[in-house]
Design a protein around this motif. Structure first.
Motif, PDB file in Angstrom:
ATOM      1  N   ARG A 102       0.819  -1.211   0.000  1.00  0.00           N
ATOM      2  CA  ARG A 102       0.000   0.000   0.000  1.00  0.00           C
ATOM      3  C   ARG A 102       0.860   1.271   0.000  1.00  0.00           C
ATOM      4  O   ARG A 102       0.342   2.351   0.219  1.00  0.00           O
ATOM      5  CB  ARG A 102      -0.904   0.027   1.236  1.00  0.00           C
ATOM      6  N   ARG A 104       2.289   3.208  -2.183  1.00  0.00           N
ATOM      7  CA  ARG A 104       1.932   4.309  -3.071  1.00  0.00           C
ATOM      8  C   ARG A 104       0.727   5.076  -2.529  1.00  0.00           C
ATOM      9  O   ARG A 104       0.707   6.301  -2.496  1.00  0.00           O
ATOM     10  CB  ARG A 104       1.645   3.794  -4.481  1.00  0.00           C
ATOM     11  N   ARG A 105      -0.280   4.332  -2.052  1.00  0.00           N
ATOM     12  CA  ARG A 105      -1.478   4.990  -1.525  1.00  0.00           C
ATOM     13  C   ARG A 105      -1.192   5.699  -0.205  1.00  0.00           C
ATOM     14  O   ARG A 105      -1.732   6.764   0.063  1.00  0.00           O
ATOM     15  CB  ARG A 105      -2.606   3.975  -1.380  1.00  0.00           C
ATOM     16  N   TRP A 106      -0.321   5.118   0.644  1.00  0.00           N
ATOM     17  CA  TRP A 106       0.052   5.795   1.889  1.00  0.00           C
ATOM     18  C   TRP A 106       0.847   7.060   1.586  1.00  0.00           C
ATOM     19  O   TRP A 106       0.668   8.077   2.252  1.00  0.00           O
ATOM     20  CB  TRP A 106       0.870   4.884   2.795  1.00  0.00           C
ATOM     21  N   LEU A 108       0.548   8.910  -1.024  1.00  0.00           N
ATOM     22  CA  LEU A 108      -0.436   9.878  -1.499  1.00  0.00           C
ATOM     23  C   LEU A 108      -1.127  10.553  -0.308  1.00  0.00           C
ATOM     24  O   LEU A 108      -1.326  11.766  -0.299  1.00  0.00           O
ATOM     25  CB  LEU A 108      -1.465   9.171  -2.395  1.00  0.00           C
ATOM     26  N   LEU A 109      -1.457   9.773   0.709  1.00  0.00           N
ATOM     27  CA  LEU A 109      -2.075  10.332   1.920  1.00  0.00           C
ATOM     28  C   LEU A 109      -1.073  11.186   2.695  1.00  0.00           C
ATOM     29  O   LEU A 109      -1.364  12.316   3.080  1.00  0.00           O
ATOM     30  CB  LEU A 109      -2.617   9.211   2.814  1.00  0.00           C
ATOM     31  N   THR A 116      -7.604   7.549  -0.374  1.00  0.00           N
ATOM     32  CA  THR A 116      -8.350   6.853  -1.432  1.00  0.00           C
ATOM     33  C   THR A 116      -9.259   5.778  -0.837  1.00  0.00           C
ATOM     34  O   THR A 116      -8.975   5.216   0.214  1.00  0.00           O
ATOM     35  CB  THR A 116      -7.402   6.184  -2.443  1.00  0.00           C
ATOM     36  N   THR A 118      -9.677   2.833  -1.944  1.00  0.00           N
ATOM     37  CA  THR A 118      -8.944   1.569  -1.908  1.00  0.00           C
ATOM     38  C   THR A 118      -8.165   1.430  -0.611  1.00  0.00           C
ATOM     39  O   THR A 118      -8.184   0.380   0.023  1.00  0.00           O
ATOM     40  CB  THR A 118      -7.974   1.477  -3.103  1.00  0.00           C
ATOM     41  N   LEU A 119      -7.506   2.495  -0.197  1.00  0.00           N
ATOM     42  CA  LEU A 119      -6.705   2.450   1.029  1.00  0.00           C
ATOM     43  C   LEU A 119      -7.581   2.262   2.258  1.00  0.00           C
ATOM     44  O   LEU A 119      -7.334   1.375   3.071  1.00  0.00           O
ATOM     45  CB  LEU A 119      -5.859   3.712   1.170  1.00  0.00           C
ATOM     46  N   ARG A 154      -6.108   8.892 -12.220  1.00  0.00           N
ATOM     47  CA  ARG A 154      -5.720   7.763 -11.377  1.00  0.00           C
ATOM     48  C   ARG A 154      -6.909   7.240 -10.572  1.00  0.00           C
ATOM     49  O   ARG A 154      -6.770   6.838  -9.429  1.00  0.00           O
ATOM     50  CB  ARG A 154      -4.581   8.144 -10.448  1.00  0.00           C
ATOM     51  N   GLU A 156      -9.329   5.594  -8.363  1.00  0.00           N
ATOM     52  CA  GLU A 156      -9.335   4.386  -7.530  1.00  0.00           C
ATOM     53  C   GLU A 156     -10.598   4.364  -6.681  1.00  0.00           C
ATOM     54  O   GLU A 156     -10.594   3.887  -5.569  1.00  0.00           O
ATOM     55  CB  GLU A 156      -8.118   4.385  -6.591  1.00  0.00           C
ATOM     56  N   GLU A 159     -12.213   9.575  -3.419  1.00  0.00           N
ATOM     57  CA  GLU A 159     -11.024  10.165  -2.841  1.00  0.00           C
ATOM     58  C   GLU A 159     -11.425  11.335  -1.961  1.00  0.00           C
ATOM     59  O   GLU A 159     -12.411  12.016  -2.238  1.00  0.00           O
ATOM     60  CB  GLU A 159     -10.055  10.656  -3.924  1.00  0.00           C
TER      61      GLU A 159
END
Length: 163
Positions: A102, A104-106, A108-109, A116, A118-119, A154, A156, A159
């Motif tokens: 995770r 990439r998503r972390w 981003l946060l 997101t 997804t996360l 992007r 997902e 968001e």
């Protein structure tokens, strides 16, 4: 320094209700459905018509949390407020999840403040509450703001900006 005691007259059935609810919570049930709470209230001789008032009273005191204005949480009573705080912290802090695919998503946060769908669904997969309900609560308190992703490259799912 002067202190005064705040005394609020409380019906004994309401006090009994609180004690029963707290015993149920200590047995490992931090979240209850409204229908379950109705059963507890009935056992404590509280009429169904008064249950919302009892819940609002204890919500104001911080004993139980009941967010009747949030559709996803209308039927849910959080009987242990610290449980909710822990779940929100789990959602917004990346400890222990960076190395589980995770990252990439972390990032981003952490770097851009974008949470997101997804996360949060992956992090809260084992939560008693639906993950979207927790995000709706954060949005209610303006701790997240939905981002229009209809033109996102992007996409997902949903968001949210986390200020």
């Amino acid at each position: 320094f002067v202190t005064t005691n705040l005394t609020v007259p409380t019906p004994i059935t309401w006090v009994f209700f609180r004690k029963v609810m707290q015993n149920i919570c200590q047995a490992g049930k931090p979240v209850m459905r409204y229908s379950e709470v109705l059963g507890v209230a009935k056992a404590c001789s509280i009429p169904a018509s008064a249950v919302r008032s009892v819940l609002n009273f204890y919500h104001e005191l911080g004993v139980f949390l009941h967010y009747s204005k949030i559709p996803a949480l209308r039927d849910i009573i959080i009987a242990i407020p610290q449980w909710l705080v822990d779940h929100i912290a789990k959602l917004l802090t990346p400890h222990g999840f960076e190395d589980q695919g995770r990252e990439r998503r972390w990032n981003l946060l952490r770097r851009k403040g974008i949470l997101t769908e997804t996360l949060y669904e992956e992090v809260l997969v084992h939560s008693i509450l639906p993950p979207q309900a927790l995000v709706d609560l954060l949005e209610h308190f303006l701790l997240t703001v939905p981002i229009d992703t209809t033109h996102s490259y992007r996409y997902e799912g949903k968001e949210y900006f986390v200020p």
